[in-house]
Design an enzyme around this catalytic site. Sequence first.
Site, PDB file in Angstrom:
ATOM      1  N   SER A  78      50.775  40.995  44.755  1.00 53.73           N
ATOM      2  CA  SER A  78      50.547  39.608  44.005  1.00 53.73           C
ATOM      3  C   SER A  78      50.606  40.287  42.294  1.00 53.73           C
ATOM      4  O   SER A  78      50.412  39.114  41.724  1.00 53.73           O
ATOM      5  CB  SER A  78      49.236  39.228  44.478  1.00 53.73           C
ATOM      6  OG  SER A  78      49.051  38.502  45.548  1.00 53.73           O
ATOM      7  N   LYS A 112      52.485  37.552  40.649  1.00 54.37           N
ATOM      8  CA  LYS A 112      52.053  36.323  40.214  1.00 54.37           C
ATOM      9  C   LYS A 112      51.827  36.149  38.750  1.00 54.37           C
ATOM     10  O   LYS A 112      51.636  35.300  38.232  1.00 54.37           O
ATOM     11  CB  LYS A 112      50.715  35.848  41.007  1.00 54.37           C
ATOM     12  CG  LYS A 112      50.833  35.861  42.447  1.00 54.37           C
ATOM     13  CD  LYS A 112      49.561  35.191  43.333  1.00 54.37           C
ATOM     14  CE  LYS A 112      49.763  34.684  44.622  1.00 54.37           C
ATOM     15  NZ  LYS A 112      49.703  36.085  45.448  1.00 54.37           N
ATOM     16  N   SER A 144      44.216  34.164  43.339  1.00 54.06           N
ATOM     17  CA  SER A 144      45.698  34.530  43.905  1.00 54.06           C
ATOM     18  C   SER A 144      45.994  33.834  44.867  1.00 54.06           C
ATOM     19  O   SER A 144      46.826  34.273  46.110  1.00 54.06           O
ATOM     20  CB  SER A 144      45.166  36.111  44.463  1.00 54.06           C
ATOM     21  OG  SER A 144      46.486  36.766  44.483  1.00 54.06           O
ATOM     22  N   LYS A 151      45.189  41.189  36.847  1.00 54.21           N
ATOM     23  CA  LYS A 151      45.364  40.680  38.196  1.00 54.21           C
ATOM     24  C   LYS A 151      45.670  41.822  39.382  1.00 54.21           C
ATOM     25  O   LYS A 151      45.857  42.966  38.812  1.00 54.21           O
ATOM     26  CB  LYS A 151      47.007  39.953  38.397  1.00 54.21           C
ATOM     27  CG  LYS A 151      47.385  39.248  39.397  1.00 54.21           C
ATOM     28  CD  LYS A 151      46.567  38.077  39.713  1.00 54.21           C
ATOM     29  CE  LYS A 151      46.960  37.387  40.871  1.00 54.21           C
ATOM     30  NZ  LYS A 151      46.401  38.020  42.168  1.00 54.21           N
TER      31      LYS A 151
END
Length: 385
Positions: free
Chosen positions: A58, A61, A118, A223
């Site tokens: 992720s 992202k 997320s 993140k």
Amino acid sequence: MLRISVVLLTLFSSCLSMASMIIPAPPKLAADAYILMDADTGQIIVEHEADKRRPPASLTKMMTSYIAVHELQLGNVSEDTMIPISVKAWQKGGSKMFVREGTEVPLIDLLRGIIVQSGNDASVAVAEYFSGSEEAYADWMNQYAKTFGMDNTHFLNATGWPVEGHYSTARDMAVLARHIIKDHPEFYSLYAEKYYEYNDIRQPNRNKLLWRRSSHFTVDGLKTGHTDEAGYCLAASAESEGTRFIAVVMGTRNDDARTRETQKLLAYGFRYYQTQQIHSAGDVLQTQPVWLGQSDTLDLVLENDLSLTLPRGGDDELVKVVNYNEYLEAPIEQGQVVGSLSITRDGDVVAERPLIAANAVAEAGFFGRLFGKIQLFFARLFATS
């Protein structure tokens, strides 16, 4: 062309009164790959397998959200732009924001769903809105990656969903994090939000460092990521007293490990290094003669601020070398590159920057140029004799 080098020995440091510090080796982390970067200078302080291609999970992202925020800044959309939710977005597995198929959601809510929660569903919805399909959006992501110099990155989706050929590196993720911080500072606070509630479901940010307090620094982004293939990953940034570092850790064994190892990396950076501004944009670093012009001199300046990442607690002797053309002739345009600055430390070049003309210098009239050419001829003659 004769060039003159002016060498200045200058001590830069807020720590001149402190004894020189011996810096220990960086910690070895229980992670497959990691890197520590100064967010302001881009200098790498620690790295291990930083260019090894790995599934980014992720962390992907970050690029998904970067592009959407960039479109916001360009004015192509607004925070209130309503984004339709497709069946594909609604059905997407993994972590979710829990949007509903057939509804429309404000872009700013989807951004929080991507960054804080997320959400794979939010990521797909944003990708489909901007590009028509997730695959087309991934192509757009790759174009940005190429522009950023992320040479070991290739995206195939907007979520980080495991698929062969979707990869990045610790270094490239740090580069991307730096763009998020530098290019869109007014939206960076989204990455520090600890909770977000949507559809009556309140979810925490998975970046546990947002809750940890350190006497040396404060983490305020960015993140997390996790898949079986990628392991547990974290891109984090922290700031203290004008210094900001970015740490990327990839391939740890669990959530606690990625938090602990990332904190080790940041603690090492803030303990032993600092960002120090050496010169500001517009600082006059050299005043040189100008020939055949309406002005006899020209100031050489930096176009942008110059900062360096330097060890704390030491007397850092930096050698500045200003190179310029002794026989520079008008006309000269404002902003024209007319020299260069080189800074070395312990014999190693730590910075090189162009120097530009602080102002324009128009050429002299006919008689001024004629008289100036005579002066210039004898100046060169005596210089070589």
